[in-house]
Design a protein around this motif. Structure first.
Motif, mmCIF file in Angstrom:
data_model
loop_
_atom_site.group_PDB
_atom_site.id
_atom_site.type_symbol
_atom_site.label_atom_id
_atom_site.label_comp_id
_atom_site.label_asym_id
_atom_site.label_seq_id
_atom_site.Cartn_x
_atom_site.Cartn_y
_atom_site.Cartn_z
ATOM 1 N N GLN A 1 0.826 -1.195 0.000
ATOM 2 C CA GLN A 1 0.000 0.000 0.000
ATOM 3 C C GLN A 1 0.860 1.243 0.000
ATOM 4 O O GLN A 1 2.049 1.178 0.236
ATOM 5 C CB GLN A 1 -0.913 0.004 1.213
ATOM 6 N N GLU A 2 0.204 2.354 -0.273
ATOM 7 C CA GLU A 2 0.857 3.647 -0.169
ATOM 8 C C GLU A 2 0.209 4.379 0.999
ATOM 9 O O GLU A 2 -1.008 4.377 1.140
ATOM 10 C CB GLU A 2 0.664 4.447 -1.451
ATOM 11 N N MET A 3 1.021 4.964 1.848
ATOM 12 C CA MET A 3 0.495 5.721 2.977
ATOM 13 C C MET A 3 1.239 7.041 3.046
ATOM 14 O O MET A 3 2.450 7.059 3.219
ATOM 15 C CB MET A 3 0.667 4.943 4.281
ATOM 16 N N PRO A 4 0.514 8.155 2.899
ATOM 17 C CA PRO A 4 1.185 9.450 2.991
ATOM 18 C C PRO A 4 1.733 9.694 4.398
ATOM 19 O O PRO A 4 1.225 9.146 5.375
ATOM 20 C CB PRO A 4 0.095 10.463 2.651
ATOM 21 N N PRO A 5 2.777 10.520 4.509
ATOM 22 C CA PRO A 5 3.378 10.779 5.822
ATOM 23 C C PRO A 5 2.374 11.292 6.857
ATOM 24 O O PRO A 5 2.472 10.940 8.029
ATOM 25 C CB PRO A 5 4.443 11.839 5.540
ATOM 26 N N GLU A 6 1.415 12.095 6.416
ATOM 27 C CA GLU A 6 0.421 12.631 7.356
ATOM 28 C C GLU A 6 -0.360 11.497 8.016
ATOM 29 O O GLU A 6 -0.572 11.507 9.235
ATOM 30 C CB GLU A 6 -0.559 13.578 6.640
ATOM 31 N N ASN A 7 -0.779 10.513 7.220
ATOM 32 C CA ASN A 7 -1.536 9.380 7.772
ATOM 33 C C ASN A 7 -0.654 8.502 8.651
ATOM 34 O O ASN A 7 -1.092 8.010 9.689
ATOM 35 C CB ASN A 7 -2.130 8.539 6.650
ATOM 36 N N MET A 8 0.585 8.306 8.214
ATOM 37 C CA MET A 8 1.493 7.470 8.992
ATOM 38 C C MET A 8 1.782 8.114 10.347
ATOM 39 O O MET A 8 1.784 7.434 11.376
ATOM 40 C CB MET A 8 2.790 7.237 8.230
ATOM 41 N N ALA B 1 -0.163 10.183 11.975
ATOM 42 C CA ALA B 1 -1.380 10.083 12.782
ATOM 43 C C ALA B 1 -1.504 8.684 13.389
ATOM 44 O O ALA B 1 -1.863 8.539 14.572
ATOM 45 C CB ALA B 1 -2.607 10.420 11.932
ATOM 46 N N LEU B 2 -1.204 7.667 12.610
ATOM 47 C CA LEU B 2 -1.265 6.295 13.105
ATOM 48 C C LEU B 2 -0.262 6.084 14.235
ATOM 49 O O LEU B 2 -0.590 5.523 15.280
ATOM 50 C CB LEU B 2 -0.988 5.317 11.958
ATOM 51 N N ILE B 3 0.950 6.550 14.036
ATOM 52 C CA ILE B 3 1.995 6.390 15.054
ATOM 53 C C ILE B 3 1.606 7.127 16.341
ATOM 54 O O ILE B 3 1.727 6.590 17.448
ATOM 55 C CB ILE B 3 3.352 6.894 14.524
ATOM 56 N N ARG C 1 3.136 6.874 20.334
ATOM 57 C CA ARG C 1 4.556 6.962 19.985
ATOM 58 C C ARG C 1 4.842 8.289 19.296
ATOM 59 O O ARG C 1 3.939 8.955 18.816
ATOM 60 C CB ARG C 1 4.942 5.809 19.047
ATOM 61 N N GLU C 2 6.100 8.656 19.222
ATOM 62 C CA GLU C 2 6.514 9.898 18.567
ATOM 63 C C GLU C 2 7.111 9.554 17.203
ATOM 64 O O GLU C 2 8.148 8.888 17.135
ATOM 65 C CB GLU C 2 7.547 10.623 19.431
ATOM 66 N N PRO C 3 6.468 9.989 16.107
ATOM 67 C CA PRO C 3 7.015 9.681 14.778
ATOM 68 C C PRO C 3 8.295 10.458 14.504
ATOM 69 O O PRO C 3 8.503 11.542 15.035
ATOM 70 C CB PRO C 3 5.901 10.120 13.826
ATOM 71 N N ARG C 4 9.141 9.871 13.664
ATOM 72 C CA ARG C 4 10.410 10.510 13.327
ATOM 73 C C ARG C 4 10.842 10.051 11.940
ATOM 74 O O ARG C 4 11.004 8.855 11.709
ATOM 75 C CB ARG C 4 11.438 10.089 14.360
#
Length: 78
Positions: free
Chosen positions: A15-22, A24-26, A31-34
């Motif tokens: 799948q493709e997941m834009p950074p904004e969605n990723m 939000a999921l994290i 957790r803190e996305p990085r």
């Protein structure tokens, strides 16, 4: 993130997941996305900026891998 490598290997999932969605999921997991580089360092600011709002990727064209015929091995020389 585009999971085209898995599909290129013959899997039907990916799948493709834009950074904004990723992100939000994290964050929803507490957790803190990085974003990171390929060497796991923090991604440069210009790469982070470029990743947001990017257009969707085109569907990849995954041609099936060809099987390579093995050449018969000659007998080992004495």
């Amino acid at each position: 993130m585009n999971e085209s490598i898995t599909r290129a290997a013959g899997a039907v999932h990916g799948q493709e997941m834009p950074p904004e969605n990723m992100e939000a999921l994290i964050r929803s997991l507490g957790r803190e996305p990085r974003q990171r580089s390929t060497l796991y360092a923090d991604a440069p600011a210009e790469r982070k900026t470029a990743s947001y709002g990017a257009p969707e990727l085109m569907e990849p064209v995954n041609t099936p891998a060809r099987r390579y015929e093995r050449q018969p091995q000659s007998a080992a020389a004495d």
